[in-house]
Motif scaffolding. Structure first.
Motif, PDB file in Angstrom:
ATOM      1  N   GLU A 177       0.831  -1.195   0.000  1.00 18.74           N
ATOM      2  CA  GLU A 177       0.000   0.000   0.000  1.00 18.74           C
ATOM      3  C   GLU A 177       0.874   1.257   0.000  1.00 18.74           C
ATOM      4  OE1 GLU A 177      -3.265   0.512  -0.304  1.00 18.74           O
ATOM      5  OE2 GLU A 177      -3.427  -1.642  -0.693  1.00 18.74           O
ATOM      6  N   VAL A 178       1.987   1.109   0.753  1.00 25.71           N
ATOM      7  CA  VAL A 178       2.907   2.246   0.803  1.00 25.71           C
ATOM      8  C   VAL A 178       3.462   2.524  -0.588  1.00 25.71           C
ATOM      9  CG1 VAL A 178       5.134   3.051   1.678  1.00 25.71           C
ATOM     10  CG2 VAL A 178       3.518   1.922   3.221  1.00 25.71           C
ATOM     11  N   GLN A 179       3.882   1.482  -1.276  1.00 21.58           N
ATOM     12  CA  GLN A 179       4.469   1.644  -2.600  1.00 21.58           C
ATOM     13  C   GLN A 179       3.461   2.231  -3.589  1.00 21.58           C
ATOM     14  OE1 GLN A 179       7.394  -1.505  -3.896  1.00 21.58           O
ATOM     15  NE2 GLN A 179       6.444  -2.634  -2.180  1.00 21.58           N
ATOM     16  N   LYS A 180       2.223   1.740  -3.511  1.00 18.72           N
ATOM     17  CA  LYS A 180       1.210   2.250  -4.437  1.00 18.72           C
ATOM     18  C   LYS A 180       0.928   3.732  -4.186  1.00 18.72           C
ATOM     19  CE  LYS A 180      -1.232  -2.143  -5.133  1.00 18.72           C
ATOM     20  NZ  LYS A 180      -2.505  -2.872  -4.935  1.00 18.72           N
ATOM     21  N   ILE A 181       0.796   4.035  -2.889  1.00 19.78           N
ATOM     22  CA  ILE A 181       0.471   5.436  -2.562  1.00 19.78           C
ATOM     23  C   ILE A 181       1.636   6.358  -2.901  1.00 19.78           C
ATOM     24  CG2 ILE A 181      -0.023   7.024  -0.658  1.00 19.78           C
ATOM     25  CD1 ILE A 181      -1.536   4.696   0.688  1.00 19.78           C
ATOM     26  N   ALA A 182       2.851   5.883  -2.517  1.00 17.73           N
ATOM     27  CA  ALA A 182       4.025   6.715  -2.712  1.00 17.73           C
ATOM     28  C   ALA A 182       4.662   6.540  -4.078  1.00 17.73           C
ATOM     29  CB  ALA A 182       5.058   6.405  -1.638  1.00 17.73           C
ATOM     30  N   LYS A 183       4.180   5.566  -4.838  1.00 18.25           N
ATOM     31  CA  LYS A 183       4.803   5.241  -6.130  1.00 18.25           C
ATOM     32  C   LYS A 183       6.303   4.995  -5.933  1.00 18.25           C
ATOM     33  CE  LYS A 183       1.417   7.744  -8.897  1.00 18.25           C
ATOM     34  NZ  LYS A 183       1.176   8.748  -9.926  1.00 18.25           N
ATOM     35  N   LEU A 184       6.577   4.226  -4.915  1.00 19.28           N
ATOM     36  CA  LEU A 184       7.955   3.938  -4.522  1.00 19.28           C
ATOM     37  C   LEU A 184       8.178   2.422  -4.588  1.00 19.28           C
ATOM     38  CD1 LEU A 184      10.650   5.080  -3.316  1.00 19.28           C
ATOM     39  CD2 LEU A 184       9.655   4.616  -1.064  1.00 19.28           C
ATOM     40  N   GLY A 185       9.040   2.023  -5.513  1.00 18.88           N
ATOM     41  CA  GLY A 185       9.380   0.599  -5.623  1.00 18.88           C
ATOM     42  C   GLY A 185      10.783   0.337  -5.094  1.00 18.88           C
ATOM     43  N   ILE A 205       5.871   1.164 -12.228  1.00 24.22           N
ATOM     44  CA  ILE A 205       6.518   2.408 -12.663  1.00 24.22           C
ATOM     45  C   ILE A 205       6.959   2.291 -14.124  1.00 24.22           C
ATOM     46  CG2 ILE A 205       8.572   3.867 -12.342  1.00 24.22           C
ATOM     47  CD1 ILE A 205       8.336   3.291  -9.323  1.00 24.22           C
ATOM     48  N   PHE A 206       7.439   1.083 -14.523  1.00 23.98           N
ATOM     49  CA  PHE A 206       7.872   0.887 -15.903  1.00 23.98           C
ATOM     50  C   PHE A 206       6.719   0.567 -16.839  1.00 23.98           C
ATOM     51  CE2 PHE A 206      12.371  -0.611 -14.453  1.00 23.98           C
ATOM     52  CZ  PHE A 206      12.669   0.711 -14.116  1.00 23.98           C
ATOM     53  N   GLY A 207       5.493   0.609 -16.327  1.00 24.48           N
ATOM     54  CA  GLY A 207       4.329   0.354 -17.159  1.00 24.48           C
ATOM     55  C   GLY A 207       4.129  -1.127 -17.473  1.00 24.48           C
ATOM     56  N   GLY A 235       5.722   3.941 -23.939  1.00 27.88           N
ATOM     57  CA  GLY A 235       6.423   5.113 -24.470  1.00 27.88           C
ATOM     58  C   GLY A 235       6.296   6.361 -23.618  1.00 27.88           C
ATOM     59  N   GLU A 236       5.615   6.266 -22.476  1.00 28.50           N
ATOM     60  CA  GLU A 236       5.464   7.423 -21.587  1.00 28.50           C
ATOM     61  C   GLU A 236       6.776   7.694 -20.857  1.00 28.50           C
ATOM     62  OE1 GLU A 236       2.949   8.843 -17.603  1.00 28.50           O
ATOM     63  OE2 GLU A 236       2.593   6.853 -18.511  1.00 28.50           O
ATOM     64  N   ILE A 237       7.160   8.952 -20.791  1.00 26.10           N
ATOM     65  CA  ILE A 237       8.375   9.347 -20.065  1.00 26.10           C
ATOM     66  C   ILE A 237       8.009   9.702 -18.641  1.00 26.10           C
ATOM     67  CG2 ILE A 237      10.264  11.005 -19.925  1.00 26.10           C
ATOM     68  CD1 ILE A 237      10.169  11.245 -22.936  1.00 26.10           C
ATOM     69  N   LYS A 238       8.727   9.059 -17.700  1.00 22.20           N
ATOM     70  CA  LYS A 238       8.516   9.348 -16.298  1.00 22.20           C
ATOM     71  C   LYS A 238       9.824   9.802 -15.661  1.00 22.20           C
ATOM     72  CE  LYS A 238       4.613   6.242 -15.363  1.00 22.20           C
ATOM     73  NZ  LYS A 238       4.105   5.150 -14.497  1.00 22.20           N
ATOM     74  N   LEU A 276      20.980  -2.724  -2.308  1.00 20.39           N
ATOM     75  CA  LEU A 276      19.554  -2.527  -2.013  1.00 20.39           C
ATOM     76  C   LEU A 276      19.175  -1.098  -2.393  1.00 20.39           C
ATOM     77  CD1 LEU A 276      16.996  -3.782  -0.735  1.00 20.39           C
ATOM     78  CD2 LEU A 276      17.735  -2.773   1.452  1.00 20.39           C
ATOM     79  N   GLY A 277      18.146  -0.992  -3.213  1.00 24.38           N
ATOM     80  CA  GLY A 277      17.785   0.354  -3.682  1.00 24.38           C
ATOM     81  C   GLY A 277      16.292   0.575  -3.829  1.00 24.38           C
ATOM     82  N   THR A 278      15.953   1.817  -4.076  1.00 22.67           N
ATOM     83  CA  THR A 278      14.545   2.200  -4.298  1.00 22.67           C
ATOM     84  C   THR A 278      14.442   3.018  -5.576  1.00 22.67           C
ATOM     85  OG1 THR A 278      14.767   4.253  -3.023  1.00 22.67           O
ATOM     86  CG2 THR A 278      14.029   2.288  -1.828  1.00 22.67           C
ATOM     87  N   ILE A 279      13.287   2.925  -6.195  1.00 22.87           N
ATOM     88  CA  ILE A 279      12.957   3.772  -7.351  1.00 22.87           C
ATOM     89  C   ILE A 279      11.665   4.514  -7.016  1.00 22.87           C
ATOM     90  CG2 ILE A 279      12.299   3.820  -9.775  1.00 22.87           C
ATOM     91  CD1 ILE A 279      14.010   1.404 -10.258  1.00 22.87           C
ATOM     92  N   HIS A 280      11.747   5.796  -7.022  1.00 22.55           N
ATOM     93  CA  HIS A 280      10.604   6.640  -6.660  1.00 22.55           C
ATOM     94  C   HIS A 280      10.094   7.388  -7.904  1.00 22.55           C
ATOM     95  CE1 HIS A 280       8.953  10.163  -4.036  1.00 22.55           C
ATOM     96  NE2 HIS A 280       7.986   9.361  -4.486  1.00 22.55           N
ATOM     97  N   ASP A 281       8.830   7.179  -8.212  1.00 22.31           N
ATOM     98  CA  ASP A 281       8.220   7.864  -9.355  1.00 22.31           C
ATOM     99  C   ASP A 281       7.934   9.321  -8.955  1.00 22.31           C
ATOM    100  OD1 ASP A 281       6.810   8.791 -11.501  1.00 22.31           O
ATOM    101  OD2 ASP A 281       5.322   7.176 -11.531  1.00 22.31           O
ATOM    102  N   LEU A 282       8.697  10.245  -9.539  1.00 20.20           N
ATOM    103  CA  LEU A 282       8.548  11.686  -9.230  1.00 20.20           C
ATOM    104  C   LEU A 282       7.705  12.438 -10.258  1.00 20.20           C
ATOM    105  CD1 LEU A 282      12.235  12.561  -8.255  1.00 20.20           C
ATOM    106  CD2 LEU A 282      10.339  11.994  -6.728  1.00 20.20           C
ATOM    107  N   THR A 283       7.074  11.707 -11.168  1.00 20.97           N
ATOM    108  CA  THR A 283       6.378  12.377 -12.280  1.00 20.97           C
ATOM    109  C   THR A 283       5.329  13.358 -11.787  1.00 20.97           C
ATOM    110  OG1 THR A 283       6.728  10.389 -13.602  1.00 20.97           O
ATOM    111  CG2 THR A 283       5.127  11.997 -14.426  1.00 20.97           C
ATOM    112  N   SER A 284       4.471  12.932 -10.855  1.00 21.63           N
ATOM    113  CA  SER A 284       3.407  13.823 -10.366  1.00 21.63           C
ATOM    114  C   SER A 284       3.986  15.040  -9.669  1.00 21.63           C
ATOM    115  CB  SER A 284       2.471  13.064  -9.424  1.00 21.63           C
ATOM    116  OG  SER A 284       3.192  12.587  -8.299  1.00 21.63           O
TER     117      SER A 284
END
Length: 884
Positions: A351-359, A379-381, A431-434, A454-462
């Motif tokens: 739920e955290v990942q979905k809300i925060a768009k954090l993988g 995040i990668f579609g 083809g969407e750029i994020k 160990l890493g994280t990927i955070h979607d900053l698009t919004s």
């Protein structure tokens, strides 16, 4: 919930601050307009009054205060009632022509008073005299008590006006007083002409009730907007189509304010809308010259649509400012809410990942296994676990331009045994750029080799989109501010007034572009302030900082790029931002207000008198008459050798000059202490001829005066006597034919204006030839004298008796109808028939009357009356016949 309340409160605080600032600007602009309007009205009124005062003084000094006039009154107080009547008649005959010509100067009244304040002769009502004016006409009582002249507004027993009352002395004996006046109607008409405005006049009800003759109160009617005031019918025939509706609405909406303003006895005005136009309506108080109490008001309503345009611009800006503030706070709130959610400890990782768009991802180096969380796939579609995660697969979704950045960040962190953080773009399956932010830390074994990443990927698009929107909102806000008509700025407190921010109004007002002024790139703001005003601006801002004054208003000049002088009003304040003090302000172009003063100067420039604005030490302004008379091109040329016009006063015991003024005194103040008669100076003109001038002074602004010089050379230096023709019959003292020829046209016009008929009647003594034959011409002459006396006592004050020839007379009458004419003549016929003249034979008279027809030759009117007289005699005499 708490943060939401904080954001809501922040919005309302900002909205209130913007609203307060905008409405403060609006009220300042309105006050400036209202104050300028009051100043123009006061100066215009005083200039008009001063002109009438000059005309009245000319009449007083050249006709009333003369030996010919005062010698008539010399024995007044030792005479019997009959002798006083003869003096009154002689005085009336002596001055009646001058009185009739006073209309050329719009002076309405000529009234002589005894030294005990009783009326002696009213030229407008010569039959009404003897009434005590002590408690009614305080100006008369003042002059008779102090033997000094006085002028000012005062209510009368019939009408009101601006009165000029003078003392009369002859051979050391005080005779009484005399006055002239100008009607409020004439003053109102002059104000209308000069200001191009709607003008009305109201007077307090209590004044009318207490002072006006009972039979004259029908000259007034109640004011429809205020029960405490009356209108004067000669000025206001009906409801004013502009002022009355404006006042009714204002009284309805502001009952307490209008009453407080009226009780203040000071000039006041207000701004209102009527019929899609905007007006400034001003109450100019008219004060009794003795009590100094306000007894009436002149109401002036002037159209001012220009101010509303400014107000509309300010209100539109306020609405847009509030909308943009709401949008900006909403976006900040959303961003803050997102960050808050990311900082919370979620119980459920998905739920955290979905809300925060954090993988997150995990790389096991020893087993060469890469694990992605479901959110990384999202995040990668991709669908979760759509394919086996590998580093090579990851790089395929990194934007081609960012692959090297990502690789370098990873390898450098391993080499340096540090964590890394990198922001880059990814291209999704569709083809969407994020925009994503990637963070990583490593685990090393005892040999320093990496065994796990160990890493994280955070979607900053919004967030990026929000930042772009905020940036756009900021740009829109700055764009809106840049289009405000007033110049908004922030600057350093230094000698250059270094501009840190300024809106586009800079170019509108000064002609300079922002890039030329900002940060002093080409020139500083201080360099475009007028050199004569710069030190004043430095001084005021220094005092502001020293005394910790938060806000001040400055008025100074700016030199525009094209060389024009622009007058501005700078409302500036001190701002403390991060422990650094700045100046912020709003600069408004007030050149148009200065133009209003220029209009005043132009009005002065058109005066036939010499008019100057002076401090007494230096001349600030002079009209064309000044330069024409003295032969100077302009003030600069005059000031080469002179400071003020007083330098040119010729020293002479008959005139005022600077020898009467001490070094510490101002000649303007000294001359005002003298009587009006002594306020005369002599000045030599460019032609070499010396002229005498009567001096009139009015205060314009602090320490500045309007001084008017009226040329009275012909009157004072050459002493040309007014010629007067004899207009009375020597035997009977009735008017003669010459009076008729000089005045019948004026009487016709006057009666027509009053909506009355001009009537003409001829009367003839029946059988007068037999009386002369039987009793002699001496008896006949005595009958004529007694007949004129009896008719004079019987006729009304407006009626005029003229001896036409022999025993034949003409009567000029003002009547409302044929029936009214017949009634007047019949009453006169009966009076003569029933009169008994001592030691003289009884007589009767025949009458023929008619009404003047519009634009006919007066000879036709006389012929018609003569035919009616002939008919009366033919039908038996002692009759009245009317022929139309």
């Amino acid at each position: 919930m708490k943060k939401k309340i904080i954001f809501i409160l922040s919005f309302f605080i900002l909205a209130f601050s913007f609203t307060y600032a905008i409405f403060s600007l609006i009220e300042n602009r309105k006050k400036e307009h209202l104050d300028a309007e009051k100043k123009i009205i006061e100066v215009t009124y005083n200039t008009i009054i001063d002109a009438y005062k000059v005309y009245s003084n000319i009449i007083y000094f050249n006709k009333l205060n003369t030996k010919d006039t005062k010698s008539i009154l010399e024995n007044l107080y030792t005479s019997s009632n009959e002798e006083q009547n003869q003096i009154r008649t002689k005085l009336y005959t002596h001055l009646v022509d001058m009185y009739n010509n006073m209309e050329d100067y719009k002076l309405k009244q000529l009234h002589f008073h005894l030294k005990d304040n009783k009326s002696f002769l009213r030229f407008h009502r010569p039959d009404k005299y003897g009434d005590d004016l002590s408690n009614i006409r305080l100006t008369v009582a003042y002059v008779n008590e102090h033997h000094k002249s006085i002028s000012g507004f005062e209510e009368g027993r019939i009408y009101n006006g601006y009165r000029f009352v003078y003392p009369l002395e002859y051979n050391g004996t005080y005779l009484g007083s005399v006055e002239t006046s100008v009607s409020m109607k004439s003053i109102i008409n002059d104000i209308k002409k000069e200001l191009d405005s709607e003008v009305d006049f109201i007077i307090k009800k209590s004044v009318v009730e207490n002072k006006v003759f009972e039979e004259e109160k029908n000259n007034y009617f109640p004011c429809t907007t205020d029960n405490y005031f009356y209108h004067e019918r000669t000025i206001t025939n009906s409801e004013n189509p502009y002022i009355e509706p404006i006042l009714k609405n204002y009284y309805k909406e502001n009952p307490i304010e209008i009453r407080n303003n009226l009780n203040s006895n000071e000039i006041f005005n207000f701004y209102s809308k009527y019929n899609d136009n905007y007006y400034i309506t001003t109450y100019l108080p008219i004060k009794n010259v003795i009590s100094n109490q306000t007894v009436a008001y002149i109401l002036i309503s002037t159209k001012h649509n220009d101010l509303q345009a400014y107000i509309n611009q300010y209100l539109l800006f306020l609405v847009l400012l509030i909308i943009l503030t709401l949008c900006m706070l909403y976006f900040i709130y959303r961003i803050d809410k997102t960050k808050s959610l990311l900082s919370q400890k979620d119980k459920v990782l998905n739920e955290v990942q979905k809300i925060a768009k954090l993988g997150y991802w995990e790389l096991d180096i020893l087993e060469n296994r890469l694990k992605w969380s479901d959110e990384v796939y999202h995040i990668f579609g991709l669908a979760p676990q759509e394919f086996e995660a590998t580093y090579e697969a990851f790089l395929k979704y990194v934007h081609p331009d960012d692959v090297d950045i990502v690789n370098k960040a990873y390898t450098d962190s391993i080499k340096n045994k540090s964590t890394y953080q990198v922001e880059h773009r990814v291209v999704t399956k569709t083809g969407e750029i994020k925009y994503v932010e990637e963070e990583c830390r490593h685990t090393f074994d005892e040999y320093g080799d990496v065994i796990q990443s160990l890493g994280t990927i955070h979607d900053l698009t919004s967030i990026k989109l929000y930042q772009q929107k905020i940036k756009k909102s900021k740009e829109q806000f700055e764009s809106l501010v840049s289009h405000i008509p007033d110049m908004i700025y922030r600057c350093e407190i230094d000698k250059e007034f270094t501009m840190l921010y300024v809106n586009n109004a800079l170019e509108t007002i000064t002609g300079y572009k922002i890039d030329e002024i900002k940060f002093n790139k080409i020139l500083s703001f201080a360099s475009i302030i007028h050199p004569n005003d710069l030190n004043m601006v430095y001084k005021k801002t220094d005092e502001m900082i020293k005394n910790n004054v938060e806000n001040i208003d400055l008025e100074y000049r700016i030199i525009s790029k094209d060389g024009r002088v622009i007058w501005v009003n700078d409302n500036l304040q001190l701002i403390n931002d991060n422990n650094h003090i700045y100046l912020e302000g709003v600069i408004s172009d007030v050149t148009s207000q200065k133009v209003a003063y220029d209009k005043l100067y132009k009005f002065i420039d058109t005066q036939d008198n010499i008019v100057i604005l002076t401090t007494g030490k230096n001349i600030e302004f002079a009209n064309k008459k000044f330069f024409h008379f003295l032969g100077f091109e302009n003030l600069d040329e005059f000031k080469i050798n002179h400071k003020c016009i007083s330098d040119l006063f010729i020293q002479n015991e008959k005139f005022f000059d600077l020898s009467l003024v001490n070094e510490s005194e101002n000649w303007v103040n000294v001359i005002q202490t003298l009587s009006y008669r002594k306020r005369v100076v002599a000045i030599k003109g460019v032609t070499g001829t010396t002229h005498a001038f009567s001096v009139t002074i009015n205060k314009f602004e602090d320490a500045i005066y309007i001084v008017s010089f009226t040329d009275i050379s012909e009157t004072m230096l050459e002493n040309i006597q007014l010629e007067e023709k004899t207009l009375r019959d020597k035997l009977t003292n009735a008017y003669n034919r010459e009076f008729f020829e000089n005045n019948y046209k004026r009487l016709i016009a006057t009666y027509k204006d009053e909506d009355m008929f001009f009537a003409l009647a001829m009367l003839d003594i029946d059988n007068f030839k037999k009386i002369n034959d039987n009793f002699g011409h001496n008896i006949g002459d005595q009958i004529l004298i007694n007949l004129v006396s009896k008719i004079g006592k019987t006729l009304r004050s407006d009626d005029v008796l003229i001896r036409w020839g022999g025993e034949e007379f003409i009567i000029l009458l003002k009547v409302s109808s044929k029936e009214a004419l017949e009634l007047v003549l019949e009453k006169l016929r009966e009076t003569i028939e029933n009169s008994k003249f001592k030691n003289l034979p009884k007589i009767t008279c025949s009458f023929g009357g008619t009404l003047y027809e519009n634009d006919e030759n007066i000879i036709e009117t006389i012929k018609r009356a003569d035919m009616a007289l002939y008919s009366a005699k033919e039908s038996g005499k002692n009759k009245v016949e009317i022929k139309l």
